[in-house]
Structure formats: C-alpha cells, structure tokens
Design a protein around this motif. Structure first.
Motif: not given
Length: 319
Positions: A118-142
């Motif tokens: 239905w389309i020749e090419v996926n237009p998202l190949v030219r859309v920039r994605k956002f950078s992602e954080s490495k992720g939070r590490v929240r854990y229960l203390s003693d």
C-alpha cells in the motif's frame, strides 16, 4: 546518503510532487491499522500494549490517506505525544514511552509496505527517535523491605502477599507472576516453568521460602474450575491485575514507600543477588535477560565481590 535514505527521500518528494499515485492514495492510515490488527497483532506477545498505541494513532492520524502520512506529519504527532502529561502526573512523557508509540506505528507501516504494497516505504525511517535513559534502579532498602512485607501481609487482598513474595524471590515480571497457572508449578521440585516469556525464552523460576509456603497452602484450596493461581474476582471477568493494583498502592502507602513501583520488585531481586555475589550471568539467567546490558546496572552493588575476585587474580599472578 544510504540507498534506503535516498529511496525514502525520493519517495517522499514524489508524493509531494504528485508523481506517486499508488495504493497510498486509496487507503487511509485507519484502514492499514485495522488490517494489521486483524492479520498480525495477535502474533505479538505485547499485543495489548501495541494495540493501545495503535488506537492513539488511529485517533490522531487515522483519517489521513497513507500518501499524506509523511515524516513531517509523524514528527508533529510525535512531539504532541511527548508533551502530553502521563496519568501518573508527569508533565511530559519519557523518550522510551514515545519511542514505543513510534515502534507500534512503524510495525503497521512496515506491514503496509512489505506485505500489502500500500506504500512504497515506511516513512518512519526518516523520523528521529528520542534518546532513552539507562533506566532507574530503585530497590528496597534493608529497612523498607520488612515494612512492605508487613503491609502486604496485613492487606485485605488474598493475593498480594503471595504475588509480592514470588516477585521478590524470583525477579519475575508482574505479568509472569499474575499469569501463573497450577500446571506450571511443581511444588515438589520447587519450580515454576515459564514457557511464554516477554523475550520468548522458556525459563524455570525457583519457588522457595515464604512463596513456597503460601503456594503450598493455596494448593490445598485451589479452584476446580480455574487453573490460574491468581484468578479473576467474582465481580469481574478482567484480570486480577486491576484489583491487585489498588491493594499494591495501599500497601506502598502503608509502608511509606516513596517512588516505588511494582517493577522495582524485580530491581530489588537483582540488586540483592548482586550484593550477595551472584554472577551477572546467573542473574541474567534467573531474570530472563537476553543481554548483559540490563544486568550491568547492578554491577556497582557488588564491590565486595569485585575485591574478592581481584584478590584471587592478584594471588594467582603473584603480584
């Protein structure tokens, strides 16, 4: 410019100049999403979340012809998503949230290009994605851990304590815990076999300690009509997830936990394993990580183990 980018750029320019009159002029984005949903969505493990994101795209751009769904149009919609407050009150959405939304749309567009034509090419190949954080590490203390367990034990929910103990002792994801069936559990072997995990790999969870005790007790009064360990309530046919969410929030409030989510139980399991000197490879096997990148976040929590290993190396080398 690579061949793929050149192809995408030329296709976009042809669309703007009116030279391209293929299927993209005959079908809307809604039609494509509906077709993709009917043909492909059920094959995905994350079908529910992807479907929800596709519903957004249908509401935002669904009425537009595929020929009009250009990178520029998608970028504007992307920025709108980023600026939309979350249900939990955050003023903007994270880069990861936006990227998951783009990925859902990209799956449908790729299907339209590669399978339907239905389309020749996926237009998202030219859309920039956002950078992602490495992720939070929240854990229960003693000090936090016993408070949460006490709150779960005192909860009105008959499922909360067992679900939390399973999550803490196995590092399993919420969906993996709440979807467990008795057929997956072997109390004698003290294991629960997961055959349909997020990454597609089967793995066995150890069922030990309080989780084993609670499961053993529950097995004595299990339902003859429902094989699920956490069946829906009598009032609703929906997943127990919805009832557990209220009980979980109440327990966290009672335990006075700040910035702590269910997924942080998984972080807690990984963190305590790291601090106990368990190797990253063993942690990755237990938690079901395909790569070591996720486990590397917990490496800093095992300094004593690092010193021990370095000492053994120094002794072996005689330095």
């Amino acid at each position: 410019m690579t061949d793929a980018r050149a192809w995408a750029a030329q296709t976009e320019q042809d669309q703007k100049n009116g030279r391209y009159f293929g299927q993209s002029k005959r079908h809307t984005l809604s039609e494509l999403i509906d077709r993709y949903t009917a043909d492909e969505l059920h094959k995905l493990k994350s079908a529910r979340s992807v479907g929800t994101r596709l519903d957004y795209w249908k509401a935002a751009l669904g009425s537009q012809l595929l020929s009009d769904v250009t990178p520029d149009v998608i970028q504007k919609a992307r920025d709108t998503i980023k600026a939309t407050p979350t249900l939990r009150g955050a003023k903007v959405r994270s880069g990861a949230d936006v990227n998951r939304a783009l990925a859902a749309l990209s799956s449908a567009l790729s299907y339209g290009a590669k399978e339907l034509g239905w389309i020749e090419v996926n237009p998202l190949v030219r859309v920039r994605k956002f950078s992602e954080s490495k992720g939070r590490v929240r854990y229960l203390s003693d000090t936090e851990l016993p408070k949460l367990l006490a709150a779960c034990k005192a909860s009105d929910s008959p499922h909360l304590m067992l679900a939390v103990c399973l999550a803490l002792s196995t590092g399993a994801r919420k969906s993996e815990v709440l979807s467990l069936t008795w057929a997956q559990v072997d109390l004698k072997a003290q294991t629960a076999l997961l055959g349909d995990t997020k990454n597609g790999d089967a793995r066995a969870l150890p069922v030990v300690g309080t989780a084993l005790q609670l499961l053993t007790e529950r097995a004595k009064v299990r339902s003859l009509h429902d094989d699920r360990i956490f069946p829906p309530t009598a009032r609703s046919s929906k997943s127990e997830y919805f009832d557990l969410r209220k009980a979980w929030d109440a327990a966290c409030k009672s335990a006075q936990l700040e910035d702590f989510h269910w997924h942080d139980l998984r972080h807690t399991a990984a963190s305590y394993l790291a601090m106990a000197g368990v190797s990253p490879l063993e942690i990755s096997k237990l938690l079901g990580h395909r790569t070591m990148a996720m486990v590397s976040r917990y490496a800093h929590l095992a300094p004593a183990r690092t010193i021990e290993i370095s000492g053994a190396l120094a002794a072996r080398l005689g330095v």
